[in-house]
Design a protein around this motif. Structure first.
Motif, PDB file in Angstrom:
ATOM      1  N   VAL A   1       0.849  -1.188   0.000  1.00 18.42           N
ATOM      2  CA  VAL A   1       0.000   0.000   0.000  1.00 18.42           C
ATOM      3  C   VAL A   1       0.889   1.245   0.000  1.00 18.42           C
ATOM      4  N   HIS A   2       0.718   2.069  -1.030  1.00 16.39           N
ATOM      5  CA  HIS A   2       1.470   3.312  -1.177  1.00 16.39           C
ATOM      6  C   HIS A   2       0.640   4.421  -0.522  1.00 16.39           C
ATOM      7  N   THR A   3       0.901   4.735   0.738  1.00 18.26           N
ATOM      8  CA  THR A   3       0.033   5.643   1.473  1.00 18.26           C
ATOM      9  C   THR A   3       0.224   7.090   1.042  1.00 18.26           C
ATOM     10  N   SER A   4      -0.889   7.823   1.043  1.00 27.39           N
ATOM     11  CA  SER A   4      -0.910   9.214   0.606  1.00 27.39           C
ATOM     12  C   SER A   4      -0.506  10.154   1.728  1.00 27.39           C
ATOM     13  N   GLY A   5       0.026  11.314   1.339  1.00 28.13           N
ATOM     14  CA  GLY A   5       0.318  12.365   2.302  1.00 28.13           C
ATOM     15  C   GLY A   5      -0.879  13.254   2.577  1.00 28.13           C
TER      16      GLY A   5
ATOM     17  N   ASP B   1      -5.789   3.607   5.063  1.00 26.05           N
ATOM     18  CA  ASP B   1      -5.888   2.950   6.369  1.00 26.05           C
ATOM     19  C   ASP B   1      -7.025   1.926   6.388  1.00 26.05           C
ATOM     20  N   ASP B   2      -8.126   2.252   5.701  1.00 24.38           N
ATOM     21  CA  ASP B   2      -9.252   1.327   5.661  1.00 24.38           C
ATOM     22  C   ASP B   2      -8.873   0.007   4.995  1.00 24.38           C
ATOM     23  N   ILE B   3      -8.167   0.083   3.858  1.00 22.15           N
ATOM     24  CA  ILE B   3      -7.827  -1.160   3.147  1.00 22.15           C
ATOM     25  C   ILE B   3      -6.774  -1.939   3.928  1.00 22.15           C
ATOM     26  N   ILE B   4      -5.864  -1.230   4.600  1.00 18.58           N
ATOM     27  CA  ILE B   4      -4.861  -1.918   5.434  1.00 18.58           C
ATOM     28  C   ILE B   4      -5.560  -2.708   6.535  1.00 18.58           C
ATOM     29  N   ALA B   5      -6.552  -2.094   7.180  1.00 19.86           N
ATOM     30  CA  ALA B   5      -7.287  -2.782   8.238  1.00 19.86           C
ATOM     31  C   ALA B   5      -8.081  -3.958   7.676  1.00 19.86           C
ATOM     32  N   GLU B   6      -8.673  -3.747   6.507  1.00 21.84           N
ATOM     33  CA  GLU B   6      -9.486  -4.799   5.897  1.00 21.84           C
ATOM     34  C   GLU B   6      -8.657  -6.016   5.508  1.00 21.84           C
TER      35      GLU B   6
END
Length: 354
Positions: free
Chosen positions: A272-276, A285-290
């Motif tokens: 996951v390439h997280t946004s600033g 964060d939602d997809i990481i938790a899912e």
């Protein structure tokens, strides 16, 4: 960066990026009077249109930059691959508005690179060309150097990767375009980019090597906005350097749920390439938790919200991951296709007359 007795050129070309980025920033500053003299008259017209183009990895540079440049310049900016422009020029090349074709090319010798520029001259009433290339002797650079309505910007010569995959060429062309056309970037932010890449060079081989030895055969890269372009590039890098032995996908965190999530197995790795941007980060964060229960790598860098610059920081660990997976499979990263099924400069393309 690798324990092999003979270090692949690909490894060296990944490792040289922090130093090359400093060279790029200096070159952009030195060339500012020339680039401004060329660009300012074009961009002063409110009708001006900008097309960011290239093939493969070079096309993904445009996907990372397009939205940022549209907001910054207040002009229509589109990322359209040369492979699309050449195959269907009437769909993309029309009108009398001043149009700046920004061509990204490592070698400039791909048939589509020259053909796309020539088609722009043929179909557009008021075309201009900004060539950003790593090869001053390539067909695209030599065809456009000194030509009215064209400006060629060459990268540091070391960025013309000798390895199969585009690594330092990708980031140097991306940074050049960002600094030349985008919003100002402070020296402190540039220093932060260099530091982030240097840390990635030190830390990534250990954890990426361990993941490579665990037998993942599918990798999914997820990112929103500009970072979806980076996710696409990261997926291609893994596919190339593993010679297709690791299947790769890319998507946005929201889009992944709509069918593509079917790809998940117990041998799938998700990056996951997280946004600033704080709002966009919520969806990361939602997809990481899912995806709890699956193996997830979370990329995070730089506190500011400029995801075009975060893409640069993320490129380095993604390149190292692809290198480590290639080595774990017993492949030769500099030439993962020794029988020539896929080549460093695309071959076999016939440009048909229009």
């Amino acid at each position: 960066m690798t324990s092999n007795l003979i270090e692949p050129a690909t490894a060296r070309e990944i490792a040289q990026q922090p130093a090359l980025w400093q060279d790029v920033a200096r070159h952009v500053t030195e060339r500012r009077p020339t680039t401004s003299a060329f660009l300012d008259p074009i961009l002063s017209d409110p009708r001006a249109r900008i097309i960011l183009t290239g093939a493969g990895t070079s096309a993904f540079i445009g996907q990372v930059l397009a939205t940022h440049l549209e907001h910054t310049l207040g002009r229509r900016v589109e990322a359209i691959a040369t492979t699309d422009l050449v195959a269907a020029p009437c769909d993309y090349l029309s009108g009398d508005a001043p149009t700046l074709l920004v061509s990204f090319a490592r070698s400039g010798d791909s048939p589509e690179s020259v053909a796309a520029a020539d088609l722009a001259d043929r179909f557009l009433e008021d075309p201009y060309h900004l060539i950003i290339t790593c090869n001053a002797d390539g067909a695209l650079a030599t065809a456009r150097a000194g030509k009215p309505g064209s400006l060629v910007l060459t990268m540091p010569s070391a960025s013309n990767d000798t390895g199969f995959a585009m690594t330092s060429s990708f980031t140097c062309m991306l940074l050049t375009a960002r600094l030349t056309l985008g919003a100002p970037v402070s020296s402190a932010v540039l220093d932060g980019l260099v530091d982030a890449a240097s840390r990635a060079l030190e830390e990534t081989p250990t954890w990426a090597g361990e993941l490579a030895r665990r037998g993942f055969d599918r990798i999914v890269h997820l990112g929103s906005g500009a970072l979806q372009g980076m996710a696409r590039e990261a997926a291609l890098k893994m596919l190339e350097l593993t010679a297709g032995q690791v299947g790769t996908w890319f998507d946005s965190p929201l889009g992944f749920r709509h069918g593509p999530k079917s790809v998940l197995t117990d041998r799938t790795l998700i990056v996951v390439h997280t946004s600033g941007d704080p709002y966009t980060r919520q969806y990361d964060d939602d997809i990481i938790a899912e995806l709890a229960g699956h193996e997830v790598v979370v990329l995070s860098a730089l506190p500011d919200g400029d995801d075009t610059l975060r893409a640069l920081a993320y490129a380095v660990p993604c390149q190292i991951m692809a290198l480590e997976f290639s080595l774990a499979l017993g492949l030769t990263p500099d030439n993962p296709f020794p029988q020539g099924q896929v080549t460093r400069v695309v071959s076999g393309v016939r440009i048909h007359p229009v």
